[in-house]
Design a protein around this motif. Structure first.
Motif, PDB file in Angstrom:
ATOM      1  N   GLY A  97      -6.992  22.270  -2.714  1.00  0.00           N
ATOM      2  CA  GLY A  97      -7.956  21.924  -3.748  1.00  0.00           C
ATOM      3  C   GLY A  97      -7.671  20.630  -4.482  1.00  0.00           C
ATOM      4  N   ILE A  98      -6.670  19.879  -4.044  1.00  0.00           N
ATOM      5  CA  ILE A  98      -6.351  18.615  -4.720  1.00  0.00           C
ATOM      6  C   ILE A  98      -7.515  17.637  -4.561  1.00  0.00           C
ATOM      7  CG2 ILE A  98      -5.150  17.578  -2.735  1.00  0.00           C
ATOM      8  CD1 ILE A  98      -3.185  16.327  -4.758  1.00  0.00           C
ATOM      9  N   PRO A  99      -7.919  16.974  -5.631  1.00  0.00           N
ATOM     10  CA  PRO A  99      -9.000  15.992  -5.495  1.00  0.00           C
ATOM     11  C   PRO A  99      -8.487  14.713  -4.824  1.00  0.00           C
ATOM     12  CG  PRO A  99      -8.231  16.084  -7.773  1.00  0.00           C
ATOM     13  CD  PRO A  99      -7.485  17.155  -7.007  1.00  0.00           C
ATOM     14  N   THR A 100      -9.370  14.058  -4.113  1.00  0.00           N
ATOM     15  CA  THR A 100      -9.047  12.760  -3.534  1.00  0.00           C
ATOM     16  C   THR A 100      -8.853  11.770  -4.682  1.00  0.00           C
ATOM     17  OG1 THR A 100     -10.396  13.275  -1.612  1.00  0.00           O
ATOM     18  CG2 THR A 100      -9.890  10.952  -1.968  1.00  0.00           C
ATOM     19  N   PRO A 101      -7.858  10.888  -4.582  1.00  0.00           N
ATOM     20  CA  PRO A 101      -7.665   9.929  -5.678  1.00  0.00           C
ATOM     21  C   PRO A 101      -8.852   8.982  -5.783  1.00  0.00           C
ATOM     22  CG  PRO A 101      -6.220   9.393  -3.839  1.00  0.00           C
ATOM     23  CD  PRO A 101      -6.902  10.687  -3.506  1.00  0.00           C
ATOM     24  N   PRO A 102      -9.021   8.382  -6.957  1.00  0.00           N
ATOM     25  CA  PRO A 102     -10.119   7.434  -7.112  1.00  0.00           C
ATOM     26  C   PRO A 102      -9.888   6.178  -6.271  1.00  0.00           C
ATOM     27  CG  PRO A 102      -8.716   7.440  -9.064  1.00  0.00           C
ATOM     28  CD  PRO A 102      -8.221   8.531  -8.161  1.00  0.00           C
TER      29      PRO A 102
ATOM     30  N   GLY B  76     -11.425   1.671  -0.443  1.00  0.00           N
ATOM     31  CA  GLY B  76     -10.494   1.522  -1.555  1.00  0.00           C
ATOM     32  C   GLY B  76      -9.673   2.770  -1.855  1.00  0.00           C
ATOM     33  N   ILE B  77      -9.690   3.762  -0.956  1.00  0.00           N
ATOM     34  CA  ILE B  77      -8.965   5.012  -1.199  1.00  0.00           C
ATOM     35  C   ILE B  77      -7.714   5.055  -0.320  1.00  0.00           C
ATOM     36  CG2 ILE B  77      -9.060   7.530  -1.123  1.00  0.00           C
ATOM     37  CD1 ILE B  77     -12.122   7.240  -1.583  1.00  0.00           C
TER      38      ILE B  77
ATOM     39  N   LEU C 168       0.836  -1.203   0.000  1.00  0.00           N
ATOM     40  CA  LEU C 168       0.000   0.000   0.000  1.00  0.00           C
ATOM     41  C   LEU C 168       0.868   1.248   0.000  1.00  0.00           C
ATOM     42  CD1 LEU C 168      -2.853  -0.792   2.538  1.00  0.00           C
ATOM     43  CD2 LEU C 168      -2.997  -0.572   0.055  1.00  0.00           C
ATOM     44  N   PHE C 169       1.819   1.308   0.951  1.00  0.00           N
ATOM     45  CA  PHE C 169       2.701   2.462   1.035  1.00  0.00           C
ATOM     46  C   PHE C 169       3.831   2.184   2.005  1.00  0.00           C
ATOM     47  CE2 PHE C 169      -0.943   3.167   3.844  1.00  0.00           C
ATOM     48  CZ  PHE C 169      -0.357   3.458   5.072  1.00  0.00           C
TER      49      PHE C 169
ATOM     50  N   TYR D 183      -0.095  11.617  -6.049  1.00  0.00           N
ATOM     51  CA  TYR D 183      -0.883  10.470  -5.602  1.00  0.00           C
ATOM     52  C   TYR D 183       0.010   9.270  -5.263  1.00  0.00           C
ATOM     53  CZ  TYR D 183      -5.430  12.399  -7.176  1.00  0.00           C
ATOM     54  OH  TYR D 183      -6.578  13.138  -7.335  1.00  0.00           O
ATOM     55  N   LYS D 184       1.046   9.051  -6.053  1.00  0.00           N
ATOM     56  CA  LYS D 184       1.845   7.819  -5.941  1.00  0.00           C
ATOM     57  C   LYS D 184       2.787   7.792  -4.742  1.00  0.00           C
ATOM     58  CE  LYS D 184       4.928   4.842  -8.562  1.00  0.00           C
ATOM     59  NZ  LYS D 184       5.522   4.533  -9.848  1.00  0.00           N
ATOM     60  N   TYR D 185       3.405   8.933  -4.419  1.00  0.00           N
ATOM     61  CA  TYR D 185       4.463   8.916  -3.416  1.00  0.00           C
ATOM     62  C   TYR D 185       4.006   9.524  -2.094  1.00  0.00           C
ATOM     63  CZ  TYR D 185       7.242   7.570  -7.388  1.00  0.00           C
ATOM     64  OH  TYR D 185       7.709   6.894  -8.483  1.00  0.00           O
ATOM     65  N   GLU D 186       4.635   9.047  -1.032  1.00  0.00           N
ATOM     66  CA  GLU D 186       4.285   9.453   0.330  1.00  0.00           C
ATOM     67  C   GLU D 186       5.141  10.619   0.795  1.00  0.00           C
ATOM     68  OE1 GLU D 186       1.705   8.133   1.903  1.00  0.00           O
ATOM     69  OE2 GLU D 186       1.429   6.863   0.143  1.00  0.00           O
TER      70      GLU D 186
END
Length: 183
Positions: A170-175, A157-158, A56-57, A132-135
């Motif tokens: 204002g960043i959208p939450t990832p799908p 699933g988020i 996951l991360f 989205y990809k990196y922590e």
């Protein structure tokens, strides 16, 4: 719950997120943890090969953040460790002025101080996939934040660190990840 948690590279802990939701985490170098897309309704784990599980991360965290979540240490007779290379790319927060982050690569000893900067001043319009990809490279010390993030992933699933919303207004939450239902 475990009374005392000592850091040991390769140690695997079972975390209790709620009454019917447990997951596994593996300690890597330098307070770097690897979280897996594994869940169980009970603290019962046998014949688990972490190398075959999706990650996951990876995040830095203190043992304090695991207290209250960690319920057991898993035996290497029941759990095979993940020996794949740990993710070394992370986001380094930019605080003050224009908030945001840089994409960095950790040193071989997983240090952030001497990390190599790969891309500066990420912006949502151009770098959303990277964000989205990196922590974030900061250390997580709040067990509730960690628990809520994992519950959100397993329930919805988020896979999302809400701290990024502070850095990227204002960043959208990832799908949500589409999960294959298991029989």
């Amino acid at each position: 719950m475990l009374n005392k948690i000592t850091w040991q590279e390769g140690k695997v802990l079972s975390l209790k997120l709620k009454d019917d939701l447990f997951t596994l985490v593996q300690m890597r170098k330098n307070f770097y943890l690897q979280f897996f897309d594994l869940r169980s309704a009970q603290d019962t784990w046998t014949d688990v090969d972490l190398e075959k599980a999706d990650t996951l991360f990876f995040i830095f965290t203190s043992t304090k953040a695991l207290k209250g979540l960690a319920v057991s240490t898993q035996s290497q007779e029941k759990i095979s460790l993940d020996k794949r290379s740990a993710e070394k790319k992370m986001l380094r927060a930019i605080i003050g002025g224009d908030y945001g982050a840089d994409l960095i690569e950790l040193t071989d000893s997983f240090e952030t101080l001497d990390a190599t900067t790969l891309k500066t001043n990420l912006i949502v319009a151009d770098d959303l996939d990277i964000i989205y990809k990196y922590e974030l490279s900061g250390m997580i010390g709040d067990p509730e934040k960690l628990k809520n993030r994992l519950i959100n992933y397993f329930d919805n699933g988020i896979n999302w660190d809400t701290s990024k919303e502070f850095l990227f207004k204002g960043i959208p939450t990832p799908p949500a990840k589409i999960k294959n239902e298991q029989p």
